[in-house]
Design an enzyme around this catalytic site. Structure first.
Site, PDB file in Angstrom:
ATOM      1  N   GLU A  35      -2.676   5.398  -3.276  1.00 19.98           N
ATOM      2  CA  GLU A  35      -2.610   4.412  -2.900  1.00 19.98           C
ATOM      3  C   GLU A  35      -3.351   2.717  -3.194  1.00 19.98           C
ATOM      4  N   LEU A  40      -8.026   3.903   1.866  1.00 20.75           N
ATOM      5  CA  LEU A  40      -7.649   4.610   2.422  1.00 20.75           C
ATOM      6  C   LEU A  40      -7.311   3.507   3.996  1.00 20.75           C
ATOM      7  N   GLY A  41      -6.117   3.829   4.743  1.00 23.42           N
ATOM      8  CA  GLY A  41      -6.149   3.149   6.261  1.00 23.42           C
ATOM      9  C   GLY A  41      -5.017   2.458   5.891  1.00 23.42           C
ATOM     10  N   VAL A  43      -1.560  -0.714   6.320  1.00 21.35           N
ATOM     11  CA  VAL A  43      -2.609  -1.469   7.590  1.00 21.35           C
ATOM     12  C   VAL A  43      -3.095  -1.059   8.935  1.00 21.35           C
ATOM     13  N   GLY A 182       7.247 -14.392  20.103  1.00 22.51           N
ATOM     14  CA  GLY A 182       6.337 -13.710  21.149  1.00 22.51           C
ATOM     15  C   GLY A 182       6.144 -12.304  21.151  1.00 22.51           C
ATOM     16  N   GLY A 183       6.483 -11.795  20.471  1.00 23.72           N
ATOM     17  CA  GLY A 183       6.077 -10.121  20.658  1.00 23.72           C
ATOM     18  C   GLY A 183       4.782  -9.483  20.445  1.00 23.72           C
ATOM     19  N   VAL A 238      11.535 -21.853  15.451  1.00 30.72           N
ATOM     20  CA  VAL A 238      10.570 -23.248  14.540  1.00 30.72           C
ATOM     21  C   VAL A 238      11.780 -23.506  13.551  1.00 30.72           C
ATOM     22  N   GLY A 283       8.339 -10.138  13.583  1.00 28.93           N
ATOM     23  CA  GLY A 283       8.245  -8.735  13.342  1.00 28.93           C
ATOM     24  C   GLY A 283       8.739  -8.552  11.703  1.00 28.93           C
ATOM     25  N   HIS A 456     -11.665  10.183  42.722  1.00 32.48           N
ATOM     26  CA  HIS A 456     -11.890   9.116  42.953  1.00 32.48           C
ATOM     27  C   HIS A 456     -12.505   8.419  43.460  1.00 32.48           C
TER      28      HIS A 456
HETATM   29  P1  FAD Z   1       0.984   1.230   6.946  1.00 32.91           P
HETATM   30  O1  FAD Z   1      -0.458   1.805   7.163  1.00 32.91           O
HETATM   31  O2  FAD Z   1       1.741   0.068   6.364  1.00 32.91           O
HETATM   32  O3  FAD Z   1       0.909   2.642   5.554  1.00 32.91           O
HETATM   33  C1  FAD Z   1       1.286   2.173   4.314  1.00 32.91           C
HETATM   34  C2  FAD Z   1       0.761   2.252   2.648  1.00 32.91           C
HETATM   35  O4  FAD Z   1       1.291   2.153   1.982  1.00 32.91           O
HETATM   36  C3  FAD Z   1       0.187   1.162   2.467  1.00 32.91           C
HETATM   37  O5  FAD Z   1      -2.216   1.589   2.847  1.00 32.91           O
HETATM   38  C4  FAD Z   1      -0.044   0.606   0.676  1.00 32.91           C
HETATM   39  O6  FAD Z   1      -0.733   0.009   0.852  1.00 32.91           O
HETATM   40  C5  FAD Z   1       0.309   1.531   0.535  1.00 32.91           C
HETATM   41  N1  FAD Z   1       1.537   1.090  -0.485  1.00 32.91           N
HETATM   42  C6  FAD Z   1       2.746   0.837   0.238  1.00 32.91           C
HETATM   43  N2  FAD Z   1       3.404   1.065  -1.192  1.00 32.91           N
HETATM   44  C7  FAD Z   1       2.849   1.732  -1.939  1.00 32.91           C
HETATM   45  C8  FAD Z   1       3.399   1.956  -3.585  1.00 32.91           C
HETATM   46  N3  FAD Z   1       4.443   0.859  -4.099  1.00 32.91           N
HETATM   47  N4  FAD Z   1       2.126   2.847  -4.390  1.00 32.91           N
HETATM   48  C9  FAD Z   1       1.125   2.688  -3.360  1.00 32.91           C
HETATM   49  N5  FAD Z   1       1.016   2.496  -2.348  1.00 32.91           N
HETATM   50  C10 FAD Z   1       1.540   1.772  -1.561  1.00 32.91           C
HETATM   51  N6  FAD Z   1       0.266   0.379  15.521  1.00 32.91           N
HETATM   52  C11 FAD Z   1      -0.783   0.926  16.514  1.00 32.91           C
HETATM   53  O7  FAD Z   1      -0.125   2.060  16.537  1.00 32.91           O
HETATM   54  N7  FAD Z   1      -1.346   0.150  17.490  1.00 32.91           N
HETATM   55  C12 FAD Z   1      -1.679  -0.697  17.146  1.00 32.91           C
HETATM   56  O8  FAD Z   1      -2.565  -1.547  17.941  1.00 32.91           O
HETATM   57  C13 FAD Z   1      -1.298  -1.379  16.185  1.00 32.91           C
HETATM   58  N8  FAD Z   1      -2.402  -2.788  16.332  1.00 32.91           N
HETATM   59  C14 FAD Z   1      -1.632  -3.433  14.961  1.00 32.91           C
HETATM   60  C15 FAD Z   1      -1.515  -4.472  14.872  1.00 32.91           C
HETATM   61  C16 FAD Z   1      -1.116  -5.475  13.794  1.00 32.91           C
HETATM   62  C17 FAD Z   1      -2.531  -6.758  13.406  1.00 32.91           C
HETATM   63  C18 FAD Z   1      -0.336  -5.338  12.533  1.00 32.91           C
HETATM   64  C19 FAD Z   1      -0.230  -5.685  12.181  1.00 32.91           C
HETATM   65  C20 FAD Z   1      -0.210  -3.754  13.337  1.00 32.91           C
HETATM   66  C21 FAD Z   1      -0.598  -2.745  14.103  1.00 32.91           C
HETATM   67  N9  FAD Z   1      -0.027  -1.629  14.522  1.00 32.91           N
HETATM   68  C22 FAD Z   1      -0.063  -1.195  15.955  1.00 32.91           C
HETATM   69  C23 FAD Z   1       1.331  -0.677  13.453  1.00 32.91           C
HETATM   70  C24 FAD Z   1       0.668   0.136  12.245  1.00 32.91           C
HETATM   71  O9  FAD Z   1      -0.338  -1.078  11.703  1.00 32.91           O
HETATM   72  C25 FAD Z   1       1.291   0.875  11.881  1.00 32.91           C
HETATM   73  O10 FAD Z   1       2.791   1.391  12.503  1.00 32.91           O
HETATM   74  C26 FAD Z   1       0.908   2.013  10.986  1.00 32.91           C
HETATM   75  O11 FAD Z   1       0.120   1.533   9.839  1.00 32.91           O
HETATM   76  C27 FAD Z   1       2.051   1.771  10.058  1.00 32.91           C
HETATM   77  O12 FAD Z   1       1.881   3.260   9.606  1.00 32.91           O
HETATM   78  P2  FAD Z   1       2.345   3.315   7.995  1.00 32.91           P
HETATM   79  O13 FAD Z   1       1.814   4.955   7.398  1.00 32.91           O
HETATM   80  O14 FAD Z   1       3.887   4.416   8.065  1.00 32.91           O
HETATM   81  O15 FAD Z   1       2.246   2.389   7.172  1.00 32.91           O
HETATM   82  P1  NAI Z   2       7.819  -8.002  17.333  1.00 34.70           P
HETATM   83  O1  NAI Z   2       8.868  -7.295  16.282  1.00 34.70           O
HETATM   84  O2  NAI Z   2       7.170  -7.548  17.797  1.00 34.70           O
HETATM   85  O3  NAI Z   2       8.152  -9.483  18.006  1.00 34.70           O
HETATM   86  C1  NAI Z   2       8.768 -10.067  17.399  1.00 34.70           C
HETATM   87  C2  NAI Z   2       8.974 -11.637  17.918  1.00 34.70           C
HETATM   88  O4  NAI Z   2       9.172 -12.650  17.717  1.00 34.70           O
HETATM   89  C3  NAI Z   2      10.082 -11.015  18.957  1.00 34.70           C
HETATM   90  O5  NAI Z   2       9.812 -11.068  20.495  1.00 34.70           O
HETATM   91  C4  NAI Z   2      11.560 -12.203  18.401  1.00 34.70           C
HETATM   92  O6  NAI Z   2      12.355 -12.248  19.377  1.00 34.70           O
HETATM   93  C5  NAI Z   2      10.572 -12.956  18.265  1.00 34.70           C
HETATM   94  N1  NAI Z   2      10.986 -13.977  17.351  1.00 34.70           N
HETATM   95  C6  NAI Z   2      11.787 -13.647  16.036  1.00 34.70           C
HETATM   96  N2  NAI Z   2      12.392 -14.890  15.152  1.00 34.70           N
HETATM   97  C7  NAI Z   2      11.993 -15.416  15.614  1.00 34.70           C
HETATM   98  C8  NAI Z   2      12.310 -16.692  15.426  1.00 34.70           C
HETATM   99  N3  NAI Z   2      12.386 -17.709  13.685  1.00 34.70           N
HETATM  100  N4  NAI Z   2      11.794 -17.835  16.721  1.00 34.70           N
HETATM  101  C9  NAI Z   2      10.932 -18.088  16.941  1.00 34.70           C
HETATM  102  N5  NAI Z   2      10.902 -16.772  17.883  1.00 34.70           N
HETATM  103  C10 NAI Z   2      11.162 -15.218  17.047  1.00 34.70           C
HETATM  104  O7  NAI Z   2       6.806  -8.200  15.813  1.00 34.70           O
HETATM  105  P2  NAI Z   2       5.608  -8.477  15.859  1.00 34.70           P
HETATM  106  O8  NAI Z   2       5.060  -9.285  16.657  1.00 34.70           O
HETATM  107  O9  NAI Z   2       5.798  -9.334  14.759  1.00 34.70           O
HETATM  108  O10 NAI Z   2       5.084  -6.915  15.658  1.00 34.70           O
HETATM  109  C11 NAI Z   2       5.709  -6.244  14.556  1.00 34.70           C
HETATM  110  C12 NAI Z   2       5.394  -5.097  14.865  1.00 34.70           C
HETATM  111  O11 NAI Z   2       4.298  -4.560  14.505  1.00 34.70           O
HETATM  112  C13 NAI Z   2       5.737  -4.446  16.249  1.00 34.70           C
HETATM  113  O12 NAI Z   2       6.753  -4.340  16.030  1.00 34.70           O
HETATM  114  C14 NAI Z   2       4.688  -2.895  16.224  1.00 34.70           C
HETATM  115  O13 NAI Z   2       5.862  -2.259  16.090  1.00 34.70           O
HETATM  116  C15 NAI Z   2       3.369  -2.947  15.761  1.00 34.70           C
HETATM  117  N6  NAI Z   2       2.917  -3.665  16.295  1.00 34.70           N
HETATM  118  C16 NAI Z   2       2.027  -3.062  17.327  1.00 34.70           C
HETATM  119  C17 NAI Z   2       0.436  -3.031  17.873  1.00 34.70           C
HETATM  120  C18 NAI Z   2       0.013  -2.525  19.254  1.00 34.70           C
HETATM  121  O14 NAI Z   2       1.226  -1.930  18.833  1.00 34.70           O
HETATM  122  N7  NAI Z   2      -0.254  -2.456  20.061  1.00 34.70           N
HETATM  123  C19 NAI Z   2      -0.166  -4.156  18.057  1.00 34.70           C
HETATM  124  C20 NAI Z   2       0.929  -5.985  16.463  1.00 34.70           C
HETATM  125  C21 NAI Z   2       1.674  -4.661  15.975  1.00 34.70           C
END
Ligand code: FAD
Ligand code: NAI
Length: 482
Positions: A35, A40-41, A43, A182-183, A238, A283, A456
């Protein structure tokens, strides 16, 4: 250069990577986890799922105090101490990530901090500061995750333009916040900032926010966001942002309407507006370009996702890939399920990713949760179907707790009656969806739900009543359509 050998190498310590490493170690496989960050952990635990949910919980509490006042409890004078809020969020993250290190140690997983890149299909180079280690592996699992997309037109070198990571830092509560996209991230973080007092403007390139979500079920949340945000502007991009002192000036370009229905308030003029901060949430993209994958001859697709089969094996037989780096949906629970499949496959077990559904949850209040097909998808595929819908206003539990803004909907095959999809909007929908996920995975038909006793008064009864409504027999909701 130090040289280490391992049976199983895992790159990335997120929910995909640490789950894979722990599962492999639990099967007595000598495992090394790399990592790049000290904790650890990935994103999810550090800058995603967990800190965002900690803040969303506070935002929901804040919203609730407004509602409580109308029934005679509490006061609207709810003050936020940002420093304490940040500490609270930080403590949660620290506890969870610290726990992972202990779990790794207990399992004798060799955790190495550093950036890994491939040398070939059996060797990686790990660099940390000035130290280099070569690790020789038999099998590897790539779980290196994803990062936010920042279009060139929105890349400005200032912390006033934030990705989700910057937004989670909660440096201040900007008076005016622009949310681009608006995702899920836009809705969740927009909800947090709007609840804490920012005037939030959200722009979305497509005709609706929450694209892909069943519109019937999304409506209660959409109404809430329309009330909470200053404005939501669909069909808008934008096209440019610039900085003027402490302000960000954004240029809004209306998109061409796709249908006459989208055209109601269409203007072809660019407009500009001033903001204190901007959240770019358009995204995420795979981190596959950071690994020198070509040296191991591992292939990616046109979007940069690593190509895998249904055992999560890449085109190179001893290298697997899981989680965000292999594609959508980018969700932690998808990553951890894939981790188990990949480890079982590398042990030679006959395993395959054959899950029927992966649940999705938006953790606002109300929450929106769904699993399986939406009505639009079923229609598109010409599958004969029926629906059952139950409004939460008819639920005794929802009324008792003042949470009537909600809907539960089931979609089922009209001949076999098998459940095809379930969607819910309402408080705690993210917890309630688990029953629907199990039902779909077990091949349940509508009567399996209607004949199961639900306690219930609970919100879980909304699933029972939606199933009953599918047969036109909901006890607490009478529809003329029956
Ligand atoms: P990651 O969690 O991205 O972990 C990858 C790890 O690899 C990172 O720690 C990185 O530092 C490491 N790494 C990368 N390249 C290298 C390298 N070359 N060498 C060593 N280490 C490296 N998902 C949900 O299911 N529920 C949610 O509520 C949710 N909320 C989210 C909110 C936000 C704001 C964001 C951004 C994402 C959210 N997600 C949520 C999405 C979720 O975080 C990811 O789907 C998940 O973390 C993916 O897990 P992963 O193990 O594939 O990758
Ligand atoms: P997203 O793909 O969910 O939404 C992005 C939105 O931005 C789309 O509606 C798209 O049409 C719009 N968009 C793209 N380009 C644009 C532009 N130039 N101007 C205006 N609108 C534009 O991506 P987001 O919200 O960034 O999340 C990424 C991923 O993270 C999600 O797909 C999800 O997998 C994960 N995530 C999951 C969460 C959960 O499970 N609760 C919480 C947060 C993230």
């Amino acid at each position: 250069m130090k040289i280490l050998e391992t049976e199983c190498l895992v790159i990335g310590g997120g929910p995909g990577g640490y789950t894979a490493a722990f599962y492999a170690a639990d099967h007595n496989i000598k495992t090394t986890l790399i990592e790049r960050y000290p904790r650890l952990g990935g994103v999810c635990l550090n800058v995603g799922c967990i800190p965002s949910k900690a803040l969303l919980h506070l935002a929901a509490l804040k919203e609730e105090t407004k509602e409580l006042e109308t029934i005679g409890i509490g006061s609207k004078d709810f003050k936020i101490n940002l420093a304490k809020t940040r500490t609270h969020k930080g403590n949660i993250v620290q506890k969870l990530t610290g726990g992972l290190n202990q779990l790794a140690k207990a399992r004798k997983v060799n955790v190495i901090n550093g950036v890994a890149t491939f040398i070939d299909a059996n060797n990686v180079l790990v660099k940390e500061n000035n130290e280099e280690t070569r690790i020789v592996f038999n099998q590897a699992i790539i779980a290196a995750g994803s990062r936010p997309i920042i279009p060139k037109s929105l890349a400005l070198n200032t912390d006033r333009v934030m990705t989700s990571t910057g937004a989670l830092d909660l440096k201040d509560i900007p008076e005016k916040l622009l949310v681009i996209g608006g995702g899920i991230i836009g809705m969740e973080m927009g909800y947090v900032y709007a609840s804490f007092g920012s005037a939030v403007t959200m722009v979305e390139a497509l005709p609706h926010i929450g694209t892909g979500i069943d519109r019937d079920v999304f409506t209660p949340l959409e109404r809430k966001l329309k009330r909470l945000f200053k404005s939501i502007q669909p069909n808008t991009t934008v096209s440019k942002i610039t900085q003027k002192g402490n302000k960000i000036i954004a240029t809004f370009t209306p998109n061409e309407p796709k249908s006459a229905a989208d055209n109601s308030s269409h203007s072809s003029q660019n407009t500009t507006a001033e903001f204190d901060r901007v959240l770019v949430s358009v995204g995420r993209r795979a981190n596959s370009d950071l690994l020198d994958l070509e040296k191991a001859m591992v292939h990616t697709d046109d979007h940069g996702f690593i190509k895998v089969d249904n055992q999560l094996r890449t085109n190179v037989s001893n290298i697997y890939a899981i989680g965000d780096i292999v594609g959508n949906p980018m969700l932690a629970h998808k990553a951890s399920r894939e981790a188990h499949i990949a480890v079982e496959a590398l042990m030679g077990k006959k395993t395959t990713f054959d899950n029927i559904v992966i649940p999705n949850v938006i953790y606002t209040d109300p929450e929106v949760a769904w699993a399986g097909m939406t009505e639009a998808e079923v229609k598109e595929q010409n599958i004969p179907y029926k629906t059952g819908v139950f409004p939460w206003a008819a639920s005794g539990r929802a009324l008792a707790i003042g949470k009537t803004a909600g809907t539960t909907k089931i979609i089922f095959h009209s001949e076999t009656e098998r459940l095809l999809g379930v969607a819910m909007c309402g408080t705690g929908a993210g917890e309630l969806i688990a029953e629907a996920v199990l039902a779909i995975e077990m091949g349940a038909v509508v009567s399996d739900i209607t004949e199961t006793i639900h306690a219930h008064p609970t919100l879980s009864e909304t699933f029972l009543e939606a199933a009953e409504a599918g047969h036109g027999l909901s006890t607490h909701y009478f529809s003329r359509k029956r």
